[in-house]
Motif scaffolding. Structure first.
Motif, PDB file in Angstrom:
ATOM      1  N   MET A   1       0.853  -1.175   0.000  1.00  0.00           N
ATOM      2  CA  MET A   1       0.000   0.000   0.000  1.00  0.00           C
ATOM      3  C   MET A   1       0.898   1.236   0.000  1.00  0.00           C
ATOM      4  O   MET A   1       1.833   1.317   0.791  1.00  0.00           O
ATOM      5  N   LYS A   2       0.605   2.174  -0.893  1.00  0.00           N
ATOM      6  CA  LYS A   2       1.381   3.415  -0.928  1.00  0.00           C
ATOM      7  C   LYS A   2       1.135   4.213   0.346  1.00  0.00           C
ATOM      8  O   LYS A   2       0.067   4.119   0.952  1.00  0.00           O
ATOM      9  N   ASN A   3       2.137   5.014   0.723  1.00  0.00           N
ATOM     10  CA  ASN A   3       2.086   5.760   1.978  1.00  0.00           C
ATOM     11  C   ASN A   3       1.605   7.191   1.739  1.00  0.00           C
ATOM     12  O   ASN A   3       2.355   8.033   1.255  1.00  0.00           O
ATOM     13  N   ILE A   4       0.371   7.474   2.096  1.00  0.00           N
ATOM     14  CA  ILE A   4      -0.238   8.788   1.898  1.00  0.00           C
ATOM     15  C   ILE A   4       0.464   9.875   2.717  1.00  0.00           C
ATOM     16  O   ILE A   4       0.337  11.058   2.418  1.00  0.00           O
ATOM     17  N   PHE A   5       1.232   9.477   3.727  1.00  0.00           N
ATOM     18  CA  PHE A   5       1.966  10.448   4.536  1.00  0.00           C
ATOM     19  C   PHE A   5       3.244  10.915   3.834  1.00  0.00           C
ATOM     20  O   PHE A   5       3.863  11.878   4.256  1.00  0.00           O
ATOM     21  N   ASP A   6       3.618  10.243   2.753  1.00  0.00           N
ATOM     22  CA  ASP A   6       4.780  10.619   1.941  1.00  0.00           C
ATOM     23  C   ASP A   6       4.334  11.717   0.968  1.00  0.00           C
ATOM     24  O   ASP A   6       3.376  11.534   0.203  1.00  0.00           O
ATOM     25  N   LYS A   7       5.014  12.847   0.993  1.00  0.00           N
ATOM     26  CA  LYS A   7       4.637  13.993   0.155  1.00  0.00           C
ATOM     27  C   LYS A   7       4.565  13.613  -1.325  1.00  0.00           C
ATOM     28  O   LYS A   7       3.683  14.092  -2.050  1.00  0.00           O
ATOM     29  N   LYS A   8       5.445  12.744  -1.783  1.00  0.00           N
ATOM     30  CA  LYS A   8       5.440  12.305  -3.184  1.00  0.00           C
ATOM     31  C   LYS A   8       4.118  11.601  -3.515  1.00  0.00           C
ATOM     32  O   LYS A   8       3.531  11.838  -4.575  1.00  0.00           O
ATOM     33  N   ILE A   9       3.658  10.757  -2.628  1.00  0.00           N
ATOM     34  CA  ILE A   9       2.405  10.028  -2.853  1.00  0.00           C
ATOM     35  C   ILE A   9       1.213  10.983  -2.759  1.00  0.00           C
ATOM     36  O   ILE A   9       0.276  10.908  -3.563  1.00  0.00           O
ATOM     37  N   THR A  10       1.256  11.908  -1.803  1.00  0.00           N
ATOM     38  CA  THR A  10       0.200  12.917  -1.697  1.00  0.00           C
ATOM     39  C   THR A  10       0.107  13.708  -2.999  1.00  0.00           C
ATOM     40  O   THR A  10      -0.991  13.923  -3.524  1.00  0.00           O
ATOM     41  N   ASN A  11       1.240  14.129  -3.519  1.00  0.00           N
ATOM     42  CA  ASN A  11       1.250  14.883  -4.774  1.00  0.00           C
ATOM     43  C   ASN A  11       0.716  14.048  -5.936  1.00  0.00           C
ATOM     44  O   ASN A  11       0.033  14.569  -6.824  1.00  0.00           O
ATOM     45  N   GLU A  12       1.020  12.753  -5.927  1.00  0.00           N
ATOM     46  CA  GLU A  12       0.511  11.841  -6.955  1.00  0.00           C
ATOM     47  C   GLU A  12      -1.022  11.789  -6.904  1.00  0.00           C
ATOM     48  O   GLU A  12      -1.696  11.857  -7.943  1.00  0.00           O
ATOM     49  N   ILE A  13      -1.579  11.694  -5.713  1.00  0.00           N
ATOM     50  CA  ILE A  13      -3.039  11.669  -5.538  1.00  0.00           C
ATOM     51  C   ILE A  13      -3.644  12.992  -6.018  1.00  0.00           C
ATOM     52  O   ILE A  13      -4.651  13.010  -6.732  1.00  0.00           O
ATOM     53  N   ILE A  14      -3.024  14.105  -5.651  1.00  0.00           N
ATOM     54  CA  ILE A  14      -3.539  15.419  -6.045  1.00  0.00           C
ATOM     55  C   ILE A  14      -3.480  15.590  -7.562  1.00  0.00           C
ATOM     56  O   ILE A  14      -4.421  16.134  -8.163  1.00  0.00           O
ATOM     57  N   LYS A  15      -2.443  15.089  -8.205  1.00  0.00           N
ATOM     58  CA  LYS A  15      -2.361  15.148  -9.669  1.00  0.00           C
ATOM     59  C   LYS A  15      -3.506  14.360 -10.299  1.00  0.00           C
ATOM     60  O   LYS A  15      -4.079  14.781 -11.319  1.00  0.00           O
ATOM     61  N   ARG A  16      -3.843  13.232  -9.712  1.00  0.00           N
ATOM     62  CA  ARG A  16      -4.973  12.443 -10.217  1.00  0.00           C
ATOM     63  C   ARG A  16      -6.272  13.231 -10.059  1.00  0.00           C
ATOM     64  O   ARG A  16      -7.100  13.266 -10.975  1.00  0.00           O
ATOM     65  N   ILE A  17      -6.445  13.869  -8.907  1.00  0.00           N
ATOM     66  CA  ILE A  17      -7.637  14.690  -8.660  1.00  0.00           C
ATOM     67  C   ILE A  17      -7.701  15.829  -9.672  1.00  0.00           C
ATOM     68  O   ILE A  17      -8.774  16.144 -10.204  1.00  0.00           O
ATOM     69  N   ASP A  18      -6.555  16.441  -9.952  1.00  0.00           N
ATOM     70  CA  ASP A  18      -6.505  17.583 -10.872  1.00  0.00           C
ATOM     71  C   ASP A  18      -6.889  17.229 -12.297  1.00  0.00           C
ATOM     72  O   ASP A  18      -7.233  18.124 -13.083  1.00  0.00           O
ATOM     73  N   THR A  19      -6.847  15.960 -12.671  1.00  0.00           N
ATOM     74  CA  THR A  19      -7.236  15.573 -14.027  1.00  0.00           C
ATOM     75  C   THR A  19      -8.750  15.456 -14.185  1.00  0.00           C
ATOM     76  O   THR A  19      -9.238  15.391 -15.314  1.00  0.00           O
ATOM     77  N   LEU A  20      -9.472  15.451 -13.078  1.00  0.00           N
ATOM     78  CA  LEU A  20     -10.930  15.316 -13.133  1.00  0.00           C
ATOM     79  C   LEU A  20     -11.590  16.653 -13.475  1.00  0.00           C
ATOM     80  O   LEU A  20     -11.085  17.717 -13.116  1.00  0.00           O
ATOM     81  N   THR A  21     -12.720  16.567 -14.148  1.00  0.00           N
ATOM     82  CA  THR A  21     -13.535  17.745 -14.462  1.00  0.00           C
ATOM     83  C   THR A  21     -14.961  17.467 -13.989  1.00  0.00           C
ATOM     84  O   THR A  21     -15.312  16.302 -13.710  1.00  0.00           O
ATOM     85  N   PRO A  22     -15.808  18.487 -13.924  1.00  0.00           N
ATOM     86  CA  PRO A  22     -17.204  18.239 -13.536  1.00  0.00           C
ATOM     87  C   PRO A  22     -17.926  17.264 -14.473  1.00  0.00           C
ATOM     88  O   PRO A  22     -18.912  16.637 -14.076  1.00  0.00           O
ATOM     89  N   GLU A  23     -17.418  17.126 -15.699  1.00  0.00           N
ATOM     90  CA  GLU A  23     -18.064  16.240 -16.685  1.00  0.00           C
ATOM     91  C   GLU A  23     -17.540  14.813 -16.654  1.00  0.00           C
ATOM     92  O   GLU A  23     -18.095  13.937 -17.324  1.00  0.00           O
ATOM     93  N   THR A  24     -16.478  14.538 -15.909  1.00  0.00           N
ATOM     94  CA  THR A  24     -15.913  13.190 -15.860  1.00  0.00           C
ATOM     95  C   THR A  24     -16.981  12.216 -15.364  1.00  0.00           C
ATOM     96  O   THR A  24     -17.641  12.470 -14.352  1.00  0.00           O
ATOM     97  N   GLN A  25     -17.132  11.122 -16.087  1.00  0.00           N
ATOM     98  CA  GLN A  25     -18.130  10.109 -15.739  1.00  0.00           C
ATOM     99  C   GLN A  25     -17.495   8.949 -14.978  1.00  0.00           C
ATOM    100  O   GLN A  25     -16.361   8.554 -15.255  1.00  0.00           O
ATOM    101  N   ALA A  26     -18.244   8.408 -14.052  1.00  0.00           N
ATOM    102  CA  ALA A  26     -17.786   7.266 -13.271  1.00  0.00           C
ATOM    103  C   ALA A  26     -17.838   5.990 -14.107  1.00  0.00           C
ATOM    104  O   ALA A  26     -18.709   5.836 -14.963  1.00  0.00           O
TER     105      ALA A  26
END
Length: 150
Positions: free
Chosen positions: A1-26
């Motif tokens: 399991m990746k470590n969310i307390f690691d800044k690199k992993i946090t940034n990776e998660i935020i980059k994934r969030i940043d690719t989403l738009t209001p129109e992104t479908q599940a």
């Protein structure tokens, strides 16, 4: 399991969030992206706010016995799994507001770090180790980001 307390992993998660738009479908499920952001924020609201009442002793015991391991282990969540009532977001939410709230919570959690969370009392499960906190944070975010294809 990746470590969310690691800044690199946090940034990776935020980059994934940043690719989403209001129109992104599940890829599965009923939530919009904005609702998913709000849903993910509930975890952090339980830590940092008094918004959600704590379960009574009996309910907490049942959660520890039947739910805790599913949340804090490294095994993935199933698609379309059941969720606790306080995590159900049925009203529409504003994309930018919910995205900012979630990212702010993720950054705050990373900055507080593993030591802050090691032995910290969970809203529903009692004291958790930093590994259990990490698993619950990372697994939940990864599950829902995967739900939206990122």
């Amino acid at each position: 399991m990746k470590n969310i307390f690691d800044k690199k992993i946090t940034n990776e998660i935020i980059k994934r969030i940043d690719t989403l738009t209001p129109e992104t479908q599940a890829n599965w499920g009923k939530m919009s992206v904005s609702q998913m952001f709000a849903h993910c924020c509930v975890t952090y609201e339980m830590i940092y706010t008094e918004k959600h009442p704590k379960p009574n002793g009996f309910v907490k015991m049942m959660l520890k016995l039947f739910v805790k391991n599913k949340v804090v282990s490294e095994s993935s969540y199933p698609k379309n799994g059941r969720t606790a009532p306080q995590f159900i977001i049925s009203d529409e939410r504003e994309f930018g507001t919910e995205k900012k709230r979630l990212v702010d919570y993720i950054i705050k959690t990373q900055e507080l770090g593993e030591q802050y969370f090691d032995g910290k009392e969970s809203h529903s499960f009692g004291k958790l180790s930093s590994t259990e906190w990490n698993n619950s944070f990372y697994k939940h975010l990864d599950h829902h980001l995967t739900q939206f294809g990122v």
